[in-house]
Design a protein around this motif. Structure first.
Motif, mmCIF file in Angstrom:
data_model
loop_
_atom_site.group_PDB
_atom_site.id
_atom_site.type_symbol
_atom_site.label_atom_id
_atom_site.label_comp_id
_atom_site.label_asym_id
_atom_site.label_seq_id
_atom_site.Cartn_x
_atom_site.Cartn_y
_atom_site.Cartn_z
ATOM 1 N N GLN A 98 99.445 -51.190 77.125
ATOM 2 C CA GLN A 98 100.268 -51.296 75.837
ATOM 3 C C GLN A 98 99.722 -49.827 75.515
ATOM 4 N N GLY A 224 107.470 -59.329 74.103
ATOM 5 C CA GLY A 224 107.620 -58.846 75.397
ATOM 6 C C GLY A 224 107.506 -60.170 76.494
ATOM 7 N N PRO A 246 102.713 -55.698 84.525
ATOM 8 C CA PRO A 246 102.936 -54.558 84.080
ATOM 9 C C PRO A 246 101.851 -52.982 84.459
ATOM 10 N N ASP A 248 102.913 -50.587 82.651
ATOM 11 C CA ASP A 248 102.230 -50.220 81.310
ATOM 12 C C ASP A 248 103.607 -50.372 80.387
ATOM 13 N N THR A 249 103.478 -50.598 79.133
ATOM 14 C CA THR A 249 104.487 -51.402 78.037
ATOM 15 C C THR A 249 105.520 -50.151 77.665
ATOM 16 N N ALA A 252 109.584 -50.083 77.249
ATOM 17 C CA ALA A 252 109.866 -50.997 77.363
ATOM 18 C C ALA A 252 111.502 -51.065 76.394
ATOM 19 N N CYS A 297 108.757 -51.669 82.517
ATOM 20 C CA CYS A 297 107.244 -52.410 82.712
ATOM 21 C C CYS A 297 106.194 -51.945 84.172
#
Length: 312
Positions: A98, A224, A246, A248-249, A252, A297
């Protein structure tokens, strides 16, 4: 061909590495970003007729942002060549993937719309107008975008994603403006994080009831890894998230919105107040959107998939 027009900002996302390789320096890797631009890019890559309505600065960062859009098959013919500086966001990504952002946005190009400039830049034949994020929340451009969306509602489907950024916009401003956005939106997409910030502890059913009363036909909440929940005129639907580890997100949620709008467009549901949207099409669109978000992700930064990346 009528397009899906995305109105909003494109931002230079400067990512901090997990460990600084150069003592006494700040090593940054700059990637194209900005919630609305991410959505436009994902739409273009999926094959939707995407048009970006924004103000892009000159210079090397502006060239990077514009090239990212065009390379993703987004129509940039209505993009304003702005004299102001670009918006910069420095992003630190935690172990869960995140990102936490520090924005440098005062007086930058994205928010400096005039009424005539915005009207001239927005296509009259758009089947859907999507907006949100900082461009809808910051002055002077935000109220102008809100007014334009209200004027176009009925002829085009209006989609809004508030994309809460409390580090730059006070939460009270979102709370004050959300009722106005709900009064013009046909689709309202928020994340669970958005809801937790704005309305901690308030049941989703109560919020959906209020937004439906305001005029929203479709409320979508993304959670999520827990999937997504939608309320279509009060009827609730839930789809799971595709399991993914992931990187990263980042982006997304923006990719989810693109997947949703793309499938709704393919199903003939866009172009008005969602009168043609039935539960079967909605569930298929939500499932596809969740897969698009999951694939996003798997790569660093806002790098949504092309059709070949989706094993569906």
């Amino acid at each position: 061909m009528t397009c899906i027009a995305v109105i909003g900002e494109t931002v230079a996302d400067a990512f901090l590495p997990a460990e600084q390789a150069t003592p006494g320096a700040l090593d940054l890797r700059v990637r194209p970003g900005g919630g609305p631009a991410n959505t436009a890019v994902a739409l273009g890559r999926l094959g939707a007729p995407a048009c970006f309505v924004g103000r892009v600065s000159r210079g090397p960062i502006g060239a990077l942002l514009r090239r990212h859009l065009t390379d993703s098959h987004v129509d940039v013919s209505r993009v304003v060549d702005a004299a102001e500086e670009p918006t910069l966001a420095i992003a630190a990504v935690n172990a869960a993937g995140q990102a936490r952002y520090s924005f440098y946005a005062a007086g930058t190009a994205d928010w400096q719309w005039s009424p005539d400039e915005l009207a001239a830049s927005t296509p009259d034949d758009a089947v859907c107008l999507h907006a949100g994020s900082l461009a809808l929340a910051l002055d002077p451009g935000g109220p102008l975008i809100e007014r334009l969306l209200g004027d176009r509602r009925g002829a085009a489907t209006i989609s809004i994603d508030p994309n809460i950024r409390p580090g730059i916009v006070p939460l009270d401003r979102y709370r004050d403006r959300l009722p106005g956005w709900a009064a013009i939106a046909d689709i309202l997409r928020l994340s669970q994080d958005d809801l937790d910030l704005l309305y901690p502890g308030r049941p989703l059913a109560d919020l959906c009831e209020q937004w439906h009363a305001d005029g929203v036909r479709l409320v979508v909440v993304t959670r999520g890894g827990d999937g997504a929940t939608a309320s279509l005129n009060g009827e609730r639907f839930t789809v799971p998230a595709r399991p993914v580890t992931p990187v990263d997100t980042v982006g997304a949620g923006d990719a989810f919105t693109a997947g949703l709008l793309h499938r709704l467009h393919q199903g003939g549901a866009l172009g008005g107040k969602l009168d043609a949207l039935d539960p079967d099409l909605l569930v298929r669109a939500l499932t596809f959107a969740s897969d698009v978000a999951a694939e996003t992700c798997r790569k660093p930064g806002a790098d949504p998939p092309w059709p070949a990346d989706l094993t569906l």
